[in-house]
Structures are given as structure tokens and as C-alpha cells.
Enzyme design. Sequence first.
Site, PDB file in Angstrom:
ATOM      1  CE  LYS A  41      42.847  36.167  39.786  1.00 62.89           C
ATOM      2  NZ  LYS A  41      41.999  36.588  38.654  1.00 62.89           N
ATOM      3  CE  LYS A  73      42.575  40.617  33.133  1.00 63.89           C
ATOM      4  NZ  LYS A  73      41.865  39.330  33.292  1.00 63.89           N
TER       5      LYS A  73
END
EC number: 5.1.1.-
Length: 336
Positions: free
Chosen positions: A153, A250
Site C-alpha cells: 500500500k 470486490k
Amino acid sequence: MHIEIKKYVLQLQHPFGISRETHVTQDTMIICLTLNGKTGYGEATSNPYYKITVESMKAEIEAVQNNIETYDFDTPENFHTFLKSLGLQNFTLCAMDLAANDLYGKLQGKPLYEIWGTNTSYYPITNYTIGIDTIPKMVEKLQEKPWPVYKIKLGTSDDVAIVRELRQHTDSIFRIDANCAWTAEETLKNAPLLKDLGVEFLEQPLKADDWEGMEKVKKECVLPVIADESCIVESDVENCGGYFDGINIKLTKCGGLTPARRMIQKAKELGLKVMVGCMTESTVGISAIAQLLPQLDYVDMDGPLLLKEDIAQGVQILEDGKLIFPELPGSGIQLL
């Protein structure tokens, strides 16, 4: 059918940081859907970015619970259409749809991947996510969990330096997720440096609606770019076709396995790579994702690996990233 709604507060092993937030716990809602002595389990997490709480999802279900419990359940696809007609939003739909699919498989006595005509002789290995932190702490997280593929990230002022330092400690594949934090110019500047550092692809570097920037990135970037925040629901897949090399689906954002399967098919028709990602779910949500694995190019299903303690049994993720699929049918889920 009978519906039971459970709330859990999942404790994370480490603070989990992305470009816009950091958290140490994750609220999640578990749906238990029972019919003919079989129970299917589904999950959806809270999410401040999308203004979703367990309480808001629970209230949605309770407002139409009688309609749902008196529905004559036949297939997950028909049930999903019915739930949409009741006005449930996608996170809530996801939990219900995952439970319905798990229930359907258990009623049929088969795992979902078998019902769908796929098998688990091949599947992609999940990455393990290293959240934003100080560089020493990110190195510590990496060393604590040796893994063949890492998602890093980013979204800081030292992004390339972070990756350069992490590369000193592993030869594993890196994937970068900037969670909308970069501009097109930053992306094009960072990409060659990151490619030299063994990065496989970039995930959602630009803001979700920066289509002009993504057009430039698609033409000039030396690394493939995967859509995440730009690809939420089924209609977004075609929009992403000319701007990205792949999509990350997702389940919580699109509304469950039922629409996700259609999104996978559409993406393949458009020549896009397909990834499914998680939202720090427990094994309940991850076991549902696992049923899709034979259809995927990449997967991010490390949710249970980031938790101090899980709440369910289902798919098991081994230390080398390989999986043990559950013996139970459906998604193979049992609550602990």
C-alpha cells in the site's frame, strides 16, 4: 428461511494503513441464512469510504426481513434479483448473496466451484498486504510474514523509497496499490522505477473519476494498471475497458458472488485481466472468494492472515500461499 444477523469486531494483528485511513479493528456483519436444516453464511464489512456501517446494513435487512424469510428460495441468482427489488444496497446485498450461495451449495451437496463447472487444479496465489507505516515497520511486517507475492500500500511522499527498501529484504513479487493517491504525472514517473524494482502491476493509482488521467497512463505507463475504485458495479466493467489492463472486483462493492461472476465474464470478453480483492474479511468472506479462484488471474484474499483471531472455518491459506479447500459443500463455511 430464517435470517440471523451477527456483528463482530475483528482485531487486526497490526494497524492497517492505506492512503486515506488507518485502522486497528474491522467491524463486520455475518448473515446466517437457514433452510431445511442447512445454514449458509455471508459477510460484509463496514466501510467509512462508502459510508457503510454494520448498523446501517442490519437496519436495511430488518426493514424487509419478513419479505425475505417468506421468499420461496430456489437459486441464488433469482434470490439476488428479488433482494435488489427490495432496495438493498450492495454491501448488504453481498452478505445476503454470499449466504444464499453457501446455502445453495449445501442444499445441493456440492462446492460452488463444482456447481459452476470449474475445478481447483489451478488457481492464483493470494498476495499478502503490507499496509502503510514507517519504513522500518513495513520492513518488519514483511519479514514477519515471508510470502511469494506482496501487495504494498502506497500514497506517501516516499513511495519509491519504501519499495526500494522493501526490495532489499525479499525477492518476492510486488504489487502496488496507491488507492487513488497519485496523479497521472506521478504514476508515469514512478512506474519505470517500480518496474525495475520487480513490481508486477499498479492498482488504482489515480482518483476513481480521473478518466483523462487514466487515458494518458494507459497509453504511456510501462506497467499494467488494474482498476479498483473505478470499478465498483457491473456497468463499470465496460467503462474500464479502454482505460485499464484489468479490474479488481470486490464482492462487497458489487453486491456479491452473483454479479461478480457476470463481471468476470464481461471482463474476459473485453480482454481484461481479472482480480478479486477483499476488505479485511474473515474466513466467511474469503471462503466465498475462493470459489471463484479457477476463473481469476490474480487474487487478494489475505483477510484472515491480517487478523489476530478468526471467527470461522472454511478455506485454509497455507504458509506458501497454497490453499486447502473445505470439505463442506457450498463455500464450506462453519462459524467458530
